[in-house]
Design an enzyme around this catalytic site. Structure first.
Site, PDB file in Angstrom:
ATOM      1  CG  HIS A 436     175.558  80.831  34.842  1.00  0.00           C
ATOM      2  ND1 HIS A 436     175.515  81.393  36.087  1.00  0.00           N
ATOM      3  CD2 HIS A 436     176.438  81.581  34.120  1.00  0.00           C
ATOM      4  CE1 HIS A 436     176.314  82.440  36.138  1.00  0.00           C
ATOM      5  NE2 HIS A 436     176.884  82.579  34.954  1.00  0.00           N
ATOM      6  CG  HIS A 578     187.382 110.630  47.548  1.00  0.00           C
ATOM      7  ND1 HIS A 578     187.610 111.839  48.153  1.00  0.00           N
ATOM      8  CD2 HIS A 578     188.455 110.418  46.729  1.00  0.00           C
ATOM      9  CE1 HIS A 578     188.760 112.342  47.727  1.00  0.00           C
ATOM     10  NE2 HIS A 578     189.285 111.497  46.870  1.00  0.00           N
ATOM     11  CB  SER A 580     191.365 106.297  44.942  1.00  0.00           C
ATOM     12  OG  SER A 580     192.055 105.965  43.747  1.00  0.00           O
TER      13      SER A 580
END
Length: 894
Positions: A436, A578, A580
């Protein structure tokens, strides 16, 4: 082919040699040879010898050093003093990493005076980090053997053929994409090894290497080879295996001395009979005799597709179910395969200046192109449409990768992208496939490694620095997660310059992200290399800090006490749950989070200068540009023939995508109606790799008939970019920091012009003027004045179709901004004065009127010249062929 560790049979090109020279002292010296690559401290030994016995060291003819030696840079400066040097080896590969792999040397360049080694015949720079071919090598007149294999060379210099005595050249295992045409001038070359590169095409001039006996082109991306290879009558061995060859010329069979032709592992489906019968041809690994598969058949049919080449003024084209290839004036290419569009579809396109309000760049991204908008949005194609977008080559290719980024209406995402060098247009292009249309641009981002982490766990490592690893243990997640890893290398010099402390050192900067907001179920193990100069043997643990940064790099927290640290000789290992930013620092500083924040901010800044130049022929035309510091001298050198102006401004710092303004002051003004003019100031957006340049016409409300105007242009900061560090944002909003620089602008005293005296029409008077010729009919001054009365508001469109530049139109509009009639007359008569000698100027005027939608005026002009032709014919019949007929007889005033 890389079999020449030592040069064989080197003759003295510079005299009788140094056999009579006194023997050099030291256990590592042997006659006129100095083999120091076998010593871990070889460079240190050389520097000591050079200091203590310089008179004897300069007599050395053969020298070997390891480029893995940490003192190599100090040693390079002494090498040009060895005037009698014949053979020099500066190879890497003398050290291994913990996995047993050979390590490249640290050599990235050579000193400029290296070209003074006039006797050098053998040079080996293999296993190093050369990304640019050292130009000083081209000044070695007697060089015969050159090895630069296992480096990072992307291209060879255009004048590579200056090495006319070269007999052996190896550049295997580099990143060469093409070859200079001058390679054909190496008439003495016997052995050429270009294996394991990225060559896609060979120049015809390769066929001029008449003395070449062995040519290795294996492991490249060649689709074909030139017929000129049949001219290599001395060739004995030709290695072409592991390419993409679909055909080979039958003329190779005529090479009289060929004894090995290796065509293994290509895409050959058929071989000329003359070659297939040769006993020394190797063809294993080719799909010989197989039929063309349907995808490739479809590809071959594209050669018969309709091709559209659109001019710069066009903004749309039509795609049918038959497919087509489209080339835009801006260099963008499209391939619509058959069946991509079921019905005829009108495609609209435009090239836009990037607006930072919606073109959101991530940290350390670099914009490399304008924005391409394709409409209609949201229409789904039946097959993927291919797009090739030209872009500016980034300056840090090894740390960054180029991707096409597209906007879905909600967010930007990166497409799978490949890049290549377009030899015809001489520019880099990025290729992607889409189903598209929307908005597209090309960016350079930190190299991204990614994986899908299953419940069983896995390991992810960085391709920029393979020593950076992330290990996911079994049970780390219940559902598979998509994890991305990016690394930003930070040199010791950058840390030292920013912090002002030689004691501060840092590892590469690691960024980890995932597609889940939930922490991992088990700790993830991260391995980072220790900062430069720090090892497990000399480590002071009290100076080592692990920093965790938030997603924007605004806050850096020391988490050393919160994690379990393990050390090896070269690495630090710790666990987190986690993701980062993570950064390893080694320093005696206490407030390390603040230092890291300042360093991270500086890593995103660019040092730039402003320039303001005026055209020598037209001082009212002013060029303004914001130039990165390292490009200032080349830009000024390129402009110096056409422009003059003050020295560039002092250096300032700017973020990628930051807005700034240029304000003309002290008697200088511009057209306030410009679309890029905000509150009387020109708006700019700084992008480090794009041309932050505008060329405009300026004027002055001051009467310049009696004096010059000494004004200035000042540059000011604009809107604060999103997601820049908080401290930087606060500084940019303070009143005293908006100003960036001021440069002088001088408008000279005006000279009287022909159109300044009051005349019968709107204050204009014109010199005698006739356009055209007697046979086709003239347009006189009176005709042009009559035409001008009918032009009206279309004068700008007509002027552009007549060939006037936008800048000329802008100046005419501003100089006569209070009077439309004067604007029309200035445009029309300026063009007429410039083209009065052009015999086709009348037909060009008619075409411009038609192109501007003014068929009525075009018909009127045609009627005038037709009546002029009739008058001319009547005068010829009346007076025969005499030359006395006046030009006025063939001109009809309206």
């Amino acid at each position: 082919m890389q079999k020449m560790a030592e040069p064989l049979g080197l003759r003295d090109e510079c005299g009788e040699g140094t056999s009579g020279a006194p023997a050099l002292a030291g256990s590592c010296l042997a006659d006129n040879r100095l083999n120091l690559d076998v010593y871990p401290d070889g460079c240190s030994r050389f520097l000591q010898l050079f200091k203590e016995q310089q008179g004897e060291v300069v007599q050395v003819e053969f020298l070997r050093l390891s480029s893995n030696d940490c003192l190599l840079d100090n040693t390079l400066g002494s090498l040009p003093h060895l005037k009698r040097l014949k053979s020099l080896v500066l190879k890497g590969g003398h050290a291994r990493d913990e996995f047993g792999s050979y390590q490249r040397g640290s050599l990235t360049s050579l000193p400029p005076d290296f070209g003074n080694l006039r006797c050098l015949t053998h040079l080996d720079l293999s296993f190093n980090r050369l990304s640019i071919f050292p130009s000083c090598i081209l000044h070695l007149p007697n060089l015969r053997v050159l090895l630069v294999s296992h480096n990072r060379l992307v291209t060879l210099p255009e004048d590579f053929g200056r090495l006319s005595k070269l007999t052996f050249f190896s550049a295997m295992k580099n990143q060469l994409k093409d070859l200079p045409q001058s390679i054909g001038e190496l008439s003495m070359l016997h052995d050429l090894d270009l294996s394991e590169n990225a060559l896609e095409l060979l120049p015809e001039e390769v066929g001029n290497l008449h003395n070449c006996t062995e040519l290795d082109l294996s492991g490249n991306c060649l689709l074909s080879i030139p017929d000129s290879l049949a001219n290599l009558k001395s060739l004995r061995r030709l290695h072409l295996h592991s390419n993409l060859l679909v055909t080979v010329p039958a003329s190779l069979a005529s090479l009289p001395n060929l004894c090995r032709l290796d065509l293994q592992n290509n895409c050959l489906r058929a071989i000329p009979a003359e070659i297939q019968t040769l006993p020394f041809v190797h063809l294993r690994g080719n799909p010989l005799g197989e039929k063309e598969p349907s995808p490739q058949a479809d590809e071959s049919s594209t050669r018969r597709l309709k091709r559209l080449f659109l001019a710069s003024a066009e903004g749309s084209f039509t795609v049918t179910s038959e497919g087509c290839k489209v080339v835009l004036a801006c260099g963008v290419h499209f391939y619509f395969p058959p069946g991509a569009a079921s019905d005829p579809l009108q495609i609209y396109f435009r090239s836009l200046t990037p607006d930072p309000q919606w073109v959101k760049l991530r940290h350390h991204d670099v914009l490399l192109s304008r924005v391409l908008e394709l409409q209609p949005h949201g229409v789904e194609f039946q097959q993927e449409v291919q797009i090739w977008m030209p872009y500016v080559s980034p300056q840090t290719p090894h740390q960054h990768e180029v991707v096409v980024r597209t906007f879905s209406g909600q967010s930007w995402s990166d497409l799978k992208t490949s890049v290549k060098w377009n030899r015809k247009s001489k520019e880099w292009v990025a290729h992607c496939c889409v189903l598209h249309f929307s908005w597209f641009l090309v960016v350079s981002r930190l190299v991204q490694n990614e994986c899908k982490v299953p419940a069983e766990g896995m390991m992810l490592f960085s391709s920029v620095n393979p020593n950076i690893k992330v290990i996911f243990p079994p049970g780390v997640t219940q559902e598979p997660r998509h994890v991305k890893l990016q690394v930003l290398p930070v040199s010791a010099e950058e840390i030292r310059e920013i912090t002002g402390s030689a004691g501060c050192r840092a590892s590469p900067l690691l960024y980890l992200s995932q597609d889940s907001t939930v922490d991992f179920l088990k700790p993830v193990r991260i391995q980072l290399p220790l900062p430069p100069g720090v090892t497990g043997l000399n480590l002071d643990r009290s100076r080592l800090h692990i920093l965790h940064g938030d997603l924007e790099g605004q806050n850096w927290k020391d988490i050393t006490s919160e994690v379990v640290l393990e050390f090896t000789h070269l690495y630090a290992v710790f666990e987190v749950t986690h993701f980062s930013w993570y950064w390893l620092w080694y320093t005696t500083k206490t407030y390390i989070g603040g230092i890291a924040k300042r360093v991270y901010e500086r890593l995103r800044l660019y040092q730039v200068n402003f320039i303001a130049l005026q055209r020598k022929r037209d001082p009212e035309q002013v060029l303004l540009q914001c130039v990165p510091k390292h490009k200032v001298d080349p830009v000024l050198k390129k402009l110096q023939d056409r422009y003059r102006g003050p020295e560039p401004s002092d250096m300032v710092e700017m973020f990628e995508g930051e807005q700034f303004f240029a304000a003309f002051e002290r008697g200088i003004s511009i057209d306030m109606d410009r679309p890029d003019c905000v509150d009387g100031r020109l708006s700019f957006i700084f992008y480090s790799h794009l041309k932050n340049m505008k060329e405009i016409y300026v004027t002055s409300p001051v009467d310049r008939k009696g004096q010059a105007v000494k004004g200035q242009v000042s540059f000011y900061r604009g809107a604060v970019p999103d997601s820049i560090p908080e401290d930087a944002s606060r500084k940019r909003k303070s009143p005293d920091s908006l100003w960036l620089a001021t440069l002088p602008i001088k408008l000279p005293q005006l000279k009287p012009r022909w159109d300044e005296n009051p005349g019968p029409l709107c204050g204009f008077s014109f010199p005698p003027l006739n356009l055209g010729n007697a046979e086709t009919g003239y347009l006189t001054q009176a005709n042009l004045l009559s035409i001008a009365r009918r032009v009206g508001g279309d004068w700008q469109s007509i002027g552009l179709n007549l060939g006037l530049t936008y800048q000329q139109i802008e100046r005419i509009g501003y100089n006569n901004r209070e009077d439309l009639n004067k604007q029309i007359l200035d445009m029309l008569f300026s063009w007429a004065q410039q083209n009065s000698e052009d015999p086709d100027c009348v037909s060009k005027l008619i075409a411009a009127m038609k192109g501007s939608g003014r068929q009525d005026i075009a018909d009127e002009i045609e009627a005038i010249v037709e009546l002029g032709r009739q008058k001319y014919s009547e005068s010829i019949r009346r007076v025969g062929l005499e030359q006395e007929s006046s030009t006025e007889d063939s001109a009809i005033a309206m």
